[in-house]
Design a protein around this motif. Structure first.
Motif, PDB file in Angstrom:
ATOM      1  N   LEU A  33     -64.385   4.215  18.547  1.00  0.00           N
ATOM      2  CA  LEU A  33     -64.317   3.775  19.942  1.00  0.00           C
ATOM      3  C   LEU A  33     -63.175   2.781  20.163  1.00  0.00           C
ATOM      4  O   LEU A  33     -63.086   2.150  21.211  1.00  0.00           O
ATOM      5  CB  LEU A  33     -65.648   3.122  20.344  1.00  0.00           C
ATOM      6  N   ARG A  34     -62.296   2.633  19.136  1.00  0.00           N
ATOM      7  CA  ARG A  34     -61.149   1.723  19.178  1.00  0.00           C
ATOM      8  C   ARG A  34     -61.591   0.260  19.268  1.00  0.00           C
ATOM      9  O   ARG A  34     -60.899  -0.572  19.853  1.00  0.00           O
ATOM     10  CB  ARG A  34     -60.213   2.066  20.342  1.00  0.00           C
ATOM     11  N   LEU A  35     -62.755  -0.056  18.685  1.00  0.00           N
ATOM     12  CA  LEU A  35     -63.241  -1.422  18.607  1.00  0.00           C
ATOM     13  C   LEU A  35     -63.326  -1.821  17.140  1.00  0.00           C
ATOM     14  O   LEU A  35     -63.578  -0.965  16.279  1.00  0.00           O
ATOM     15  CB  LEU A  35     -64.628  -1.549  19.256  1.00  0.00           C
ATOM     16  N   PRO A  36     -63.108  -3.103  16.826  1.00  0.00           N
ATOM     17  CA  PRO A  36     -63.209  -3.519  15.419  1.00  0.00           C
ATOM     18  C   PRO A  36     -64.596  -3.227  14.855  1.00  0.00           C
ATOM     19  O   PRO A  36     -65.615  -3.376  15.549  1.00  0.00           O
ATOM     20  CB  PRO A  36     -62.946  -5.034  15.487  1.00  0.00           C
ATOM     21  N   GLY A  37     -64.640  -2.828  13.578  1.00  0.00           N
ATOM     22  CA  GLY A  37     -65.911  -2.525  12.950  1.00  0.00           C
ATOM     23  C   GLY A  37     -66.856  -3.700  12.917  1.00  0.00           C
ATOM     24  O   GLY A  37     -68.090  -3.539  12.976  1.00  0.00           O
ATOM     25  N   LEU A  38     -66.292  -4.928  12.850  1.00  0.00           N
ATOM     26  CA  LEU A  38     -67.152  -6.114  12.791  1.00  0.00           C
ATOM     27  C   LEU A  38     -67.924  -6.305  14.105  1.00  0.00           C
ATOM     28  O   LEU A  38     -69.001  -6.917  14.119  1.00  0.00           O
ATOM     29  CB  LEU A  38     -66.339  -7.357  12.444  1.00  0.00           C
ATOM     30  N   VAL A  39     -67.387  -5.806  15.211  1.00  0.00           N
ATOM     31  CA  VAL A  39     -68.122  -5.859  16.474  1.00  0.00           C
ATOM     32  C   VAL A  39     -69.395  -5.023  16.362  1.00  0.00           C
ATOM     33  O   VAL A  39     -70.465  -5.403  16.869  1.00  0.00           O
ATOM     34  CB  VAL A  39     -67.251  -5.367  17.642  1.00  0.00           C
ATOM     35  N   GLY A  40     -69.304  -3.888  15.680  1.00  0.00           N
ATOM     36  CA  GLY A  40     -70.478  -3.062  15.450  1.00  0.00           C
ATOM     37  C   GLY A  40     -71.528  -3.774  14.622  1.00  0.00           C
ATOM     38  O   GLY A  40     -72.735  -3.625  14.861  1.00  0.00           O
ATOM     39  N   PHE A 281     -71.668 -10.905   9.148  1.00  0.00           N
ATOM     40  CA  PHE A 281     -71.517 -10.552  10.558  1.00  0.00           C
ATOM     41  C   PHE A 281     -72.841 -10.080  11.165  1.00  0.00           C
ATOM     42  O   PHE A 281     -73.145 -10.382  12.322  1.00  0.00           O
ATOM     43  CB  PHE A 281     -70.435  -9.481  10.724  1.00  0.00           C
ATOM     44  N   VAL A 282     -73.631  -9.351  10.384  1.00  0.00           N
ATOM     45  CA  VAL A 282     -74.955  -8.971  10.879  1.00  0.00           C
ATOM     46  C   VAL A 282     -75.802 -10.225  11.089  1.00  0.00           C
ATOM     47  O   VAL A 282     -76.523 -10.351  12.081  1.00  0.00           O
ATOM     48  CB  VAL A 282     -75.651  -8.005   9.897  1.00  0.00           C
ATOM     49  N   GLY A 283     -75.698 -11.176  10.142  1.00  0.00           N
ATOM     50  CA  GLY A 283     -76.427 -12.434  10.284  1.00  0.00           C
ATOM     51  C   GLY A 283     -76.013 -13.210  11.516  1.00  0.00           C
ATOM     52  O   GLY A 283     -76.847 -13.844  12.183  1.00  0.00           O
ATOM     53  N   MET A 284     -74.720 -13.151  11.855  1.00  0.00           N
ATOM     54  CA  MET A 284     -74.250 -13.801  13.083  1.00  0.00           C
ATOM     55  C   MET A 284     -74.909 -13.165  14.303  1.00  0.00           C
ATOM     56  O   MET A 284     -75.325 -13.856  15.240  1.00  0.00           O
ATOM     57  CB  MET A 284     -72.731 -13.659  13.197  1.00  0.00           C
ATOM     58  N   GLY A 285     -75.027 -11.841  14.294  1.00  0.00           N
ATOM     59  CA  GLY A 285     -75.677 -11.161  15.406  1.00  0.00           C
ATOM     60  C   GLY A 285     -77.148 -11.524  15.524  1.00  0.00           C
ATOM     61  O   GLY A 285     -77.686 -11.660  16.633  1.00  0.00           O
ATOM     62  N   LEU A 286     -77.806 -11.709  14.373  1.00  0.00           N
ATOM     63  CA  LEU A 286     -79.219 -12.093  14.387  1.00  0.00           C
ATOM     64  C   LEU A 286     -79.425 -13.478  14.997  1.00  0.00           C
ATOM     65  O   LEU A 286     -80.464 -13.756  15.605  1.00  0.00           O
ATOM     66  CB  LEU A 286     -79.778 -12.076  12.961  1.00  0.00           C
ATOM     67  N   LEU A 287     -78.430 -14.359  14.817  1.00  0.00           N
ATOM     68  CA  LEU A 287     -78.550 -15.715  15.348  1.00  0.00           C
ATOM     69  C   LEU A 287     -78.303 -15.791  16.848  1.00  0.00           C
ATOM     70  O   LEU A 287     -78.627 -16.794  17.486  1.00  0.00           O
ATOM     71  CB  LEU A 287     -77.564 -16.646  14.622  1.00  0.00           C
ATOM     72  N   LEU A 288     -77.696 -14.732  17.397  1.00  0.00           N
ATOM     73  CA  LEU A 288     -77.404 -14.743  18.822  1.00  0.00           C
ATOM     74  C   LEU A 288     -78.692 -14.665  19.640  1.00  0.00           C
ATOM     75  O   LEU A 288     -79.513 -13.762  19.450  1.00  0.00           O
ATOM     76  CB  LEU A 288     -76.500 -13.559  19.195  1.00  0.00           C
ATOM     77  N   ASP A 289     -78.848 -15.617  20.529  1.00  0.00           N
ATOM     78  CA  ASP A 289     -79.962 -15.604  21.473  1.00  0.00           C
ATOM     79  C   ASP A 289     -79.448 -14.930  22.748  1.00  0.00           C
ATOM     80  O   ASP A 289     -78.701 -15.528  23.520  1.00  0.00           O
ATOM     81  CB  ASP A 289     -80.416 -17.035  21.749  1.00  0.00           C
ATOM     82  N   ILE A 290     -79.832 -13.664  22.951  1.00  0.00           N
ATOM     83  CA  ILE A 290     -79.264 -12.874  24.041  1.00  0.00           C
ATOM     84  C   ILE A 290     -79.505 -13.504  25.408  1.00  0.00           C
ATOM     85  O   ILE A 290     -78.569 -13.615  26.221  1.00  0.00           O
ATOM     86  CB  ILE A 290     -79.790 -11.424  24.001  1.00  0.00           C
TER      87      ILE A 290
END
Length: 699
Positions: A33-40, A281-290
């Motif tokens: 999708l032309r986005l960095p893999g770390l965004v995924g 990076f997955v751990g960073m996503g887990l810490l995000l409070d949406i």
């Protein structure tokens, strides 16, 4: 149902399995999708966290451990991938740009923090978060052949100063926030940090060189030594009240010279890029409070814009100042700016460390709004930076000849290399070592070696490695020796058909790859010809295949063959040329030797992307024409220039008209440690004609 999910969340094995599944599937989808893999990976953390499916718990011990190791590993790789050799060439200018690209973001970020009601300590830390940069655009300038441009080299070198300075500010800010700060404590902190840095940078460097010298080819133990150095440095940082990531970054710099660009570095990066760094990076996503993240964008939009806009402006001012100091061109200015924009490695690791630090009153060093703003900053700059780099790097001026301390242009370099290569050939008693193991491929290997050796009035040395046992009277060793003798007798029969001098050799060794490279050195071989190996399992990727080890350990070039026809039937030869270097010339020399021996013809194929300046394409073609004349290839060699953005597809399509494709061995990694697609790898998978993978030692 909730009880079942709770049990799954508390099971480390389930968590690890889910993480592996995410790492395997999400990054490739986002890259398409032309986005960095770390965004995924961040996206996966959000979906699997408490605001999504809640399959992973950010507060579980296993997830915290995985994310912590990933954060340490990320900073270690950031230090490991800094090219110290290139840095030393432009260290003064890198220092100036490093200071500017640190101070401008620091001042602007501090100003933004103060204007939004943060204290001086938190505001200065916000400024330092903007100061470092991650070279996500480096593979782009590498692909365009612009790494030797001085502005690019200066930007790469400045990474050392910005990352170290940003991490130093983090260490001081954390100490202040915890209430441990005083003028005396600051002096003690700086002194202890200085002593610690010297111990890590020089002590680990010395220990590493000694250990590598004493262990020789024991790559698995050397790999473990590097891992031990990383975590020892991280633990040591905690003893002096500095964040672990400071120690990890210094450890990367310390072992940089030790591992070089060899197989140990590849193993370290493979483990990090495949497992640990994605965990972070997955751990960073887990810490995000949406809800809080959405609330930040909705109600704290001025803060988000201030941080993102301040970063973009500050990096532009730093690049502009450097342009006028050293009189760089406008394309060089914008390339430096775009390369220094992405905020990933040090920024995210430092932001997470600051967010997790609390004082005695329970207050965080930076609040959730700042943390979420840094995530937005990472998303925007990791996409914008590479896009701008691709736009501006194509307009960089071509490297020009300078003094002996600097790089020289391609023409003058060829003038130096060609006579050297010709004189080497004149003084050679040409010897080809041919390891034989598979009776089905043995004939083609001997046939190719015989053709080349006969042309050069040289000799071939068929080598069979008998695996050693613990004892020399082991019956299994006797069986291995008998099998080796049978292979060599057959090799002699085949070589007699071509009337070439043959010196068969049996070697007893406990390691096949080392036995091959040692035999080649003993015979002072000029070339090793090997058969193709399809071993791509996990063990091979972690500890290397026989081919990988021979490529690294051998003293001479290695030609790995995958032949679909007998060598005597291969006349039309295609040699893709990415750039001109001594290794490229060696590859062309091998193609010329085989063409001369087999009455063949050569086509040199160069593929430019659509953004390559016309002047650069014209000059490259002129240089290739001069090379053909100087190398006495004019009667049997053609040049083919194609403009296309997918080199692998062009090579595969062009190969349909040829009998043999000769590829140069080449590998590439990103600055963040995650592997990217390699043209050679793609071609190898889809090529439907005979090929030779030609590599130089240490390439």
């Amino acid at each position: 149902m909730e009880n079942l999910l709770s049990i799954l969340r508390d099971n480390p094995l389930v968590s690890f399995t889910i993480l592996l599944l995410v790492i395997l599937t999400l990054p490739p989808i986002f890259e398409r999708l032309r986005l960095p893999g770390l965004v995924g990976l961040l996206f996966a953390g959000v979906i699997l966290g408490k605001d999504g499916l809640y399959l992973l718990d950010a507060n579980s011990e296993s997830i915290e451990l995985f994310a912590e190791i990933g954060k340490i590993y990320l900073m270690f790789v950031a230090g490991l991938e800094i090219d110290l050799a290139e840095f030393r060439k432009t260290k003064e200018r890198s220092l100036i740009f490093g200071i500017l690209t640190f101070l401008f973001p620091l001042f602007i970020g501090t100003y933004v923090g103060l204007n939004f009601g943060f204290g001086w300590n938190s505001s200065i830390l916000i400024g330092s978060l903007l100061a470092s940069h991650t070279l996500l655009g480096f593979p782009i300038v590498q692909r365009l052949g612009m790494v030797k441009n001085e502005a690019v080299m200066v930007t790469i070198g400045a990474t050392i100063f910005t990352d170290i300075a940003a991490l130093l500010v983090l260490a001081i800010s954390v100490s202040i926030h915890r209430g441990n700060f005083s003028p005396i404590s600051l002096i003690i902190q700086l002194v202890s940090l200085g002593v610690y840095s010297v111990v890590v940078l020089f002590g680990f460097d010395w220990l590493g060189k000694e250990y590598f010298r004493r262990t020789g080819d024991e790559e698995s133990n050397q790999f473990l030594f590097v891992l031990l150095a990383v975590f020892l440095a991280s633990i040591g940082a905690q003893f002096i009240n500095v964040d672990k990531i400071v120690g990890a970054f210094l450890a990367g710099l310390a072992v940089n010279d030790v591992v070089g660009n060899g197989p140990v570095k590849e193993k370290v990066e493979f483990v990090g890029g495949t497992l640990f760094i994605p965990f972070f990076f997955v751990g960073m996503g887990l810490l995000l409070d949406i809800p809080a993240f959405v609330k930040t964008i909705q109600f704290e939009l001025p803060l988000v814009l201030g941080i993102v806009g301040g970063l973009i402006l500050a990096k532009l001012l730093a690049a502009t100042g450097t342009k006028f100091i050293y009189r760089y061109t406008w394309p060089e200015l914008f390339t430096m700016w775009s390369l220094s924009l992405p905020q990933v490695a040090a920024t995210l690791a430092a932001a997470l460390a600051a967010y997790q630090v609390q004082n005695t009153a329970g207050e965080r060093l930076i609040n959730e709004a700042v943390f979420n703003s840094v995530i937005v900053l990472m998303l925007i700059t990791s996409i914008l930076g590479p896009i701008l780099t691709a736009q501006f790097a194509t307009k960089l001026p071509l490297p020009k000849a300078k003094n002996n301390e600097d790089y020289r242009d391609i023409g003058s370099t060829l003038d130096e290399w060609l006579p050297q290569l010709k004189s080497e050939r004149e003084n050679e008693n040409f010897t080809i070592v041919i390891p034989i193991y598979n009776p089905h491929t043995q004939r083609d290997l001997i046939e190719m070696g015989a053709l080349l050796a006969k042309k050069e009035s040289g000799i071939i040395v068929p080598v069979s490695i008998a695996n050693a046992g613990v004892h020399m009277d082991d019956p299994q060793l006797d069986g291995n020796l008998k099998q080796s003798q049978m292979l060599l007798e057959r090799a002699i029969e085949i070589s007699q058909e071509f009337n070439v001098d043959t010196q068969p050799m049996i070697r007893i060794d406990d390691d096949i790859s080392h036995g091959i490279s040692r035999a080649a050195k003993e015979k002072n071989a000029n070339l090793i010809i090997m058969g193709w190996s399809e071993n791509t399992g996990l063990k091979a990727r972690l500890f290397g295949t026989i081919l990988d080890t021979v490529f690294w350990a051998s003293h001479c070039p290695v030609a790995v063959t995958r032949l679909l026809d007998h060598p005597v039937n291969l006349h039309r030869i295609l040699v893709p040329i990415k750039n001109l270097s001594k290794v490229t010339l060696e590859t062309i020399r091998f193609a010329k030797l085989f063409a001369d021996a087999n009455q063949g013809s050569i086509t040199l194929l160069h593929i430019c992307d659509r953004q390559t300046p016309t002047q650069q394409v014209t000059e490259f073609k002129t240089t290739l024409s001069n090379l053909i004349t100087e190398y006495e290839l004019s009667e049997k060699c053609k040049i083919k220039m194609i403009i296309h953005d997918a080199p692998a597809q062009v090579i595969i399509r062009a190969s349909h008209q040829f009998d043999l494709v000769i590829l140069r061995s080449f590998r590439r990694r990103t600055a963040g440690g995650l592997a990217v697609s390699d043209i050679t790898t793609e071609v190898l998978k889809k090529l439907r004609c005979s090929l030779v993978l030609f590599g130089q030692p240490h390439s």
